[in-house]
Motif scaffolding. Sequence first.
Motif, short mmCIF file in Angstrom:
data_model
loop_
_atom_site.label_atom_id
_atom_site.label_comp_id
_atom_site.label_asym_id
_atom_site.label_seq_id
_atom_site.Cartn_x
_atom_site.Cartn_y
_atom_site.Cartn_z
N SER A 191 -48.25 18.26 -35.01
CA SER A 191 -48.17 18.18 -36.35
C SER A 191 -49.42 17.89 -36.73
CB SER A 191 -47.29 16.88 -36.42
OG SER A 191 -47.29 16.57 -37.95
N MET A 192 -50.37 17.16 -36.37
CA MET A 192 -51.69 16.69 -36.88
C MET A 192 -52.48 18.20 -36.78
SD MET A 192 -54.34 14.17 -35.43
CE MET A 192 -56.15 14.07 -36.18
N LEU A 193 -52.37 18.88 -35.80
CA LEU A 193 -53.39 20.12 -35.51
C LEU A 193 -52.90 21.00 -36.61
CD1 LEU A 193 -54.71 21.61 -32.62
CD2 LEU A 193 -53.27 23.17 -34.32
N THR A 194 -51.41 21.49 -36.91
CA THR A 194 -50.72 22.30 -37.90
C THR A 194 -51.23 22.15 -39.34
OG1 THR A 194 -48.77 21.37 -37.53
CG2 THR A 194 -49.17 23.12 -36.19
N THR A 195 -51.09 20.91 -39.56
CA THR A 195 -51.37 20.40 -41.02
C THR A 195 -52.97 20.64 -41.51
OG1 THR A 195 -51.27 18.03 -40.31
CG2 THR A 195 -49.34 18.97 -41.23
N GLU A 196 -53.63 20.26 -40.26
CA GLU A 196 -55.11 20.29 -40.63
C GLU A 196 -55.72 21.66 -40.65
OE1 GLU A 196 -59.10 19.35 -41.23
OE2 GLU A 196 -57.32 18.08 -41.60
N PHE A 197 -54.92 22.51 -39.65
CA PHE A 197 -55.33 24.07 -39.59
C PHE A 197 -54.91 24.58 -41.04
CE2 PHE A 197 -53.28 28.52 -39.70
CZ PHE A 197 -54.50 28.99 -39.40
N TYR A 198 -53.98 24.23 -41.88
CA TYR A 198 -53.55 24.86 -43.11
C TYR A 198 -54.68 24.47 -44.32
CZ TYR A 198 -49.34 27.25 -41.38
OH TYR A 198 -48.66 27.97 -40.39
N ARG A 199 -55.09 23.02 -44.14
CA ARG A 199 -55.86 22.39 -45.16
C ARG A 199 -57.20 23.29 -44.88
NH1 ARG A 199 -54.20 17.57 -42.97
NH2 ARG A 199 -52.54 16.40 -44.39
N GLN A 200 -57.57 23.52 -43.64
CA GLN A 200 -58.82 24.32 -43.26
C GLN A 200 -58.75 25.61 -44.01
OE1 GLN A 200 -61.83 23.28 -42.48
NE2 GLN A 200 -61.08 21.06 -41.86
N LEU A 201 -57.52 26.16 -43.86
CA LEU A 201 -57.25 27.66 -44.24
C LEU A 201 -57.22 27.82 -45.80
CD1 LEU A 201 -56.67 30.56 -42.83
CD2 LEU A 201 -54.07 30.07 -43.22
N LYS A 202 -56.84 26.84 -46.37
CA LYS A 202 -56.86 27.00 -48.04
C LYS A 202 -58.62 27.02 -48.45
CE LYS A 202 -52.66 24.96 -49.58
NZ LYS A 202 -52.24 24.14 -50.84
N GLN A 203 -59.39 26.32 -47.57
CA GLN A 203 -60.75 26.32 -48.19
C GLN A 203 -61.52 27.52 -47.59
OE1 GLN A 203 -62.52 22.29 -46.78
NE2 GLN A 203 -60.44 21.53 -46.99
N ASN A 204 -61.18 28.20 -46.26
CA ASN A 204 -61.62 29.17 -45.73
C ASN A 204 -60.86 30.22 -45.02
OD1 ASN A 204 -63.16 31.04 -44.09
ND2 ASN A 204 -64.15 29.30 -42.80
N PRO A 205 -60.77 31.48 -45.47
CA PRO A 205 -59.67 32.29 -45.06
C PRO A 205 -59.55 32.73 -43.52
CG PRO A 205 -61.08 33.77 -46.31
CD PRO A 205 -61.55 32.09 -46.62
N ASN A 206 -60.70 32.19 -43.03
CA ASN A 206 -61.31 32.76 -41.45
C ASN A 206 -60.24 32.00 -40.67
OD1 ASN A 206 -62.18 32.57 -38.72
ND2 ASN A 206 -63.80 34.24 -39.65
N LYS A 207 -59.09 32.69 -39.92
CA LYS A 207 -58.13 31.74 -39.31
C LYS A 207 -58.81 30.89 -38.13
CE LYS A 207 -54.66 34.94 -40.68
NZ LYS A 207 -55.32 36.17 -41.18
N ALA A 208 -59.49 31.91 -37.42
CA ALA A 208 -60.34 31.17 -36.00
C ALA A 208 -61.19 30.17 -36.37
CB ALA A 208 -61.33 32.54 -35.57
N GLN A 209 -61.67 30.10 -37.59
CA GLN A 209 -62.66 28.97 -38.12
C GLN A 209 -61.79 27.86 -38.28
OE1 GLN A 209 -65.66 30.29 -40.72
NE2 GLN A 209 -66.48 31.60 -39.29
#
Length: 784
Positions: free
Chosen positions: A737-755
Amino acid sequence: MKPHLFLTITLTSLLLLPLSANSNQPIDAQQYRANLLLNLGNRQLTNGQFKSALTSLQESLRLYQIIGDRTGEATALFRIADAYFTLGRYRTAISFYKQSLQLTQDFANQSMTVQIFEHLSNTYTNLGDEKLAKKYQEQATTLKKDIGNPDREAAFLGNVGLDHDAATEYKQAIAFYSQQFTTAKGNNNYQLQIDSLQNLAATYCKLGQYPQAIATYQQQLRLAQELSNNSLVSLTFKQIAETYQKQGDFKAAIAFYQQQLKLTDKSQKFEVIRQLGRVYTFAKDYDKAIALYQEQLDFAKANKDNYNQGTALNNLAFVYLNSNKLDDAETTLQASIKNWKSLRLELGNTIDYAAEQRNTYNLLQQVLITQNQPEDALEISEQSSIMASLQLLGMRLASEPKDNNLKIAPKSIVLPTIADIQKIAKEQKATLVKYTIIPDDGLYTWVIQPTGKITFRKIKPIPENTFDSVNSISEIVANIPNYLGVNSQENQGKKLVNPLLQLHQLLIKPIADLLPENPTAQIIFIPQDDLWFVPFPALVDISGKYLIEKHPISTVPAIQILKLAKEQRGRTGGSKVVVVGNPTMPKIARAINQAPQPLPQLINAEQEALAIADLFKTKALIGSQATKAAILPLLPKAKIIHLATYSVLDDIKRQGIPGGIALAGENNGLLTASEILNLYNQPKGKRLRAKLAFISAGETGQGSMGNGVLSLSLALMASGVPSVIVSQWAATDIPTSMLTTEFYRQLKQNPNKAQALQKAMLATMKQYPNAKYWGGFNLIGEVH
């Protein structure tokens, strides 16, 4: 003294929920329920699922106590003690062992009493109390001598031998197998004599004591001949031949394979001929090997048997390769490739030829590398990956004939040339790393730079590269779940060389100079076969630094699939974020004739879904709302699909393609890979257009994990989704849960999914350092 490894019971796969007993329930039903729970607990304990095992075993104990089954009660207590011992809670284990001991002594179960004495001795050894350890070991030894039933005693001695064998305590194992044979022979128990001889010979082979192994197999052969058991005689000929082959005595091996061949029926002759021809090849008697395989090929052609034609062609190519007739080998393998194509396009064909087709491509790569043609070998490696993917999905190339029952693959999936591969690398602006395991030659690795430059290197899995002797790379990969403690509460790594470090030494260190220095530069791994199980982000170097700390990472099953993913990205659209969490789990039958059982609930996955829905200002589908009927119409409108549920990796519905997603519904709650693939042929407006599908809860299944993840991912990508994130194992809910929510927060800032995934992993790593909590997540496909 090494920690005692416990006896295991072979069980069918069951998924059961605790059932409270009541006084109105018939005793027979309670007995049946208790037995099932005991078997489930044993299986979970064997698989390292200690918390679940304790729950099952404690419930079985309660039921045995209600119905007054003292044998069942003692067994449940004993296995609960085993679980606590494995968790390192030795004092608690001793308490349960002693409760079990009291019961076994009350009803004089001597065999089980001996096992408890043995385990108590081992537990006290781990606590450093040598005096009590010795006391219980002496009691076990004394009681063993007093066991009166020779058959039971022989069976028990064999089990103890297997226990020592599993603990790599081979000398002790040999002693117990020898005692078992003597006891069984004295009682004229032929089956136990055979069991003990089989185990003895196998253990001698593990020690490299081949003469002793052969002598033991000769005893078995005499016994089989006395019993006129031709099946056992044939098996023993094979085992003796294999042992002589390991010893390097090819002449003797040939003689025994020839004897086996005389006893083998037509349906099994092809495999015996393969082994016999290989020994001729190792003995450098190439003409005899070729004659044998040519006869095999002629027979297959006469019978219009495409599968065995391909097998025979592979066998011939093996001889040509080893005899340095490389042109002949290449010509033969090209004929084999055409043969597999013919078989694949044959209407109604159901033969599983994947392993032999892979063998063809591996041999051809080996021929080309021997000829110093690494770029041609890369083309063949890519062809192998593409053909394996097509076979997995039941598809054909768009350029192939239509008169069969295969779906047409997207037009961008072709058999690429070197120029195609270089173009893709330049378009991706990433470093591509392609691996192929060649069983007879090591690991082939190609690194394709963003400039298009290709570098080839061959790596051998030898001790200097792996820190330990291993039989194969597959063996290292198989150790990862146990090392990380994926199915348990503890890291089990104390007993193992770190496989993530070993794999870093094999997969990354030899090409480190070819990888980008820029920490934001993308690396795309293209693994094959067992390397699909490798959690690349969690590979760790000698200084303890994980690969994900150095680079953003993604994977793809074939380089050409990157072209498909890029094209699909250009077609994405949709406006909705579809979020599913902890559906009311469907019932799944894990085996034929087995009653369906519901999958375990994912409580924290519900919180995960709610948090992600809140992030995107949408509503999550939870529990009974998350039905396939409710979700399917939403998918074509989605820009992101997040499924906090299981990816079920078996071919549960027997639709020919492994993989599915668990959704709510009694009997129809699985969205299978086959059903997802059908969306590919839907008219415009009903196809998938999401830019990402994220299946966060990981796998549940008994089948091939690699094929299940691969088929799900490929089905989603073929149907329109350019990027898929899945977990290679069922990670613990809270860190997920922690990883997935953090992933989407990062994705909103940067569209590079790998990063975005890299940063989410690093954030999770700070709170949950064990890689089992974050290392299994795998981005497949397009990164943008």
